[in-house]
Design an enzyme around this catalytic site. Structure first.
Site, short mmCIF file in Angstrom:
data_model
loop_
_atom_site.label_atom_id
_atom_site.label_comp_id
_atom_site.label_asym_id
_atom_site.label_seq_id
_atom_site.Cartn_x
_atom_site.Cartn_y
_atom_site.Cartn_z
N ASN A 128 -25.62 31.68 -1.82
CA ASN A 128 -27.05 31.93 -1.51
C ASN A 128 -27.81 32.34 -2.76
O ASN A 128 -28.94 31.88 -2.99
CB ASN A 128 -27.19 33.00 -0.43
CG ASN A 128 -26.99 32.45 0.96
OD1 ASN A 128 -27.85 31.76 1.48
ND2 ASN A 128 -25.83 32.70 1.54
N LEU A 199 -22.23 43.68 0.78
CA LEU A 199 -21.47 44.29 1.87
C LEU A 199 -21.59 45.81 1.98
O LEU A 199 -21.12 46.39 2.94
CB LEU A 199 -19.99 43.88 1.77
CG LEU A 199 -19.75 42.38 1.93
CD1 LEU A 199 -18.26 42.06 1.92
CD2 LEU A 199 -20.39 41.86 3.22
N HIS A 218 -28.44 37.64 7.59
CA HIS A 218 -27.27 37.93 8.42
C HIS A 218 -26.83 36.62 9.09
O HIS A 218 -27.67 35.88 9.61
CB HIS A 218 -27.63 38.98 9.48
CG HIS A 218 -26.45 39.40 10.29
ND1 HIS A 218 -25.49 40.26 9.79
CD2 HIS A 218 -26.04 39.06 11.53
CE1 HIS A 218 -24.55 40.44 10.71
NE2 HIS A 218 -24.86 39.73 11.77
N GLU A 288 -28.54 28.77 5.91
CA GLU A 288 -28.97 29.80 4.95
C GLU A 288 -29.56 29.16 3.70
O GLU A 288 -30.64 29.53 3.25
CB GLU A 288 -27.78 30.69 4.57
CG GLU A 288 -27.31 31.54 5.72
CD GLU A 288 -26.13 32.43 5.36
OE1 GLU A 288 -25.98 33.46 6.02
OE2 GLU A 288 -25.37 32.11 4.44
C1 GRF Z 1 -23.61 34.67 3.93
O1 GRF Z 1 -23.12 33.96 5.03
C2 GRF Z 1 -24.50 35.79 4.36
O2 GRF Z 1 -25.15 35.56 5.55
C3 GRF Z 1 -23.50 36.90 4.57
O3 GRF Z 1 -22.59 36.74 3.54
C4 GRF Z 1 -22.49 35.38 3.18
C5 GRF Z 1 -22.64 35.28 1.70
O4 GRF Z 1 -22.28 34.02 1.23
N1 GRF Z 1 -24.18 38.17 4.64
P1 GRF Z 1 -22.52 33.65 -0.31
O5 GRF Z 1 -21.83 34.71 -1.15
O6 GRF Z 1 -23.98 33.61 -0.53
O7 GRF Z 1 -21.87 32.31 -0.48
#
Ligand code: GRF
Length: 302
Positions: A128, A199, A218, A288
């Site tokens: 992301n 986290l 989320h 996302e």
């Molecule tokens: C995503 O699915 C987000 O919704 C969750 O953690 C994941 C992170 O994925 N909170 P990345 O590290 O962006 O690939």
């Protein structure tokens, strides 16, 4: 009102006075020039006259304030101000006014005081984060200025290195019982925080320092499947175990309670009986990546 403007534009009191003066002088100049030009058109006073006059002053106004801003030393403020309006109205593209720069993708030529500097907090792979960086790479008003991570070796740190974006590896004690890195964030001019797979819970020192300026993504349709321990794979396992027919993503403001702040955006996907936590995770990631950068931009340009 003035205080709010000063905060919004992030300018000193004196600069605010100069800006207001330029608005006033520029506005008067626009009205004066508009009337003079209207005399040249010999249009009878009426509806048509009003329409042409409005069109004319809409065109003249940006030039008038830009000219007036020059002797006041506020050209860059107004250039960016007009550009921001243009982007909102769809007249300019986001990239206008930005020159590509060999030394780094995040460098833009605009007034840094009008730029929104974002810090992305992430703990994992950072897919992301990468999408958000890509989206704002040449943006004239928004810049990804910092990556904050709590996990040594996390993929997002490699992304920061590759993209030439400064990063901080944070310490638990300082984050939860110290200053929560507020001074470091403020020093870098950060005014908006995006949690993209981060986290740790956000301490109140941080939410208080950035009220309404922290958002999270989320991987489920909150208020379902939120709260402590509900992250990544655990969310998808719970959705499948419950036999839900749909899942999705939620982008929301962050407060002191896990996954609780006001919802900004949600998007859904179908959960098939054949889906596994892995295939569902893939669908969620797609949602996302498609939506998160655009929602951030919309929120910041509002
Ligand atoms: C995503 O699915 C987000 O919704 C969750 O953690 C994941 C992170 O994925 N909170 P990345 O590290 O962006 O690939």
């Amino acid at each position: 009102m003035l205080e709010r403007l000063q905060k919004k534009w992030n300018v000193s009191g004196l600069r605010l006075v100069l800006i207001i003066a330029i608005f006033a002088i520029g506005g008067s100049l626009t009205g004066y020039a508009g009337k003079k030009l209207m005399n040249l058109f010999s249009i009878e006073k009426g509806v048509l006259w009003v329409i042409v006059y409005i069109l004319l002053i809409t065109i003249i106004w940006p030039f008038a304030v830009l000219i007036v801003s020059l002797p006041f030393g506020q050209f860059s403020f107004f250039k960016n101000y007009i550009q921001r309006i243009g982007v909102k109205l769809g007249v300019f593209s986001q990239e206008s006014g930005v020159h590509s720069n060999e030394t780094g993708p995040q460098l833009s030529t605009k007034d840094p005081q009008l730029t929104t500097h974002i810090a992305i907090f992430a703990s994992g792979a950072g897919s992301n984060a990468q999408k958000i960086i890509d989206h704002f790479r040449h943006h004239s008003l928004i810049r990804i200025s910092l990556i904050v991570c709590n996990k040594p070796g996390a993929g997002v740190l490699a992304i920061a290195g590759k993209e030439n974006i400064p990063s901080i590896l944070i310490d638990k004690e300082k984050f939860f019982r110290g200053d929560a890195y507020v001074p470091e964030l403020k020093e870098r001019g950060i005014s908006f925080i995006v949690l993209a797979g981060f986290l740790w819970k956000i301490p109140s020192a941080l939410t208080k320092a950035f009220p309404g300026k922290i958002i999270n993504i989320h991987p489920a349709l909150l208020p379902k499947y939120g709260g402590k321990g509900m992250y990544g794979r655990f969310v998808h396992e719970a959705v499948i175990a419950a036999g839900d027919k749909e899942s999705g993503i939620t982008i929301h403001y962050v407060d002191e309670i896990y996954d609780h702040g006001k919802i900004i955006f949600q998007d859904k996907c179908i959960v098939l009986p054949t889906d596994t936590p892995d295939t569902l995770a893939q669908k969620i990631h797609e949602l996302e990546h498609k939506n998160f950068p655009a929602v951030i931009e919309k929120l910041l340009l509002k």
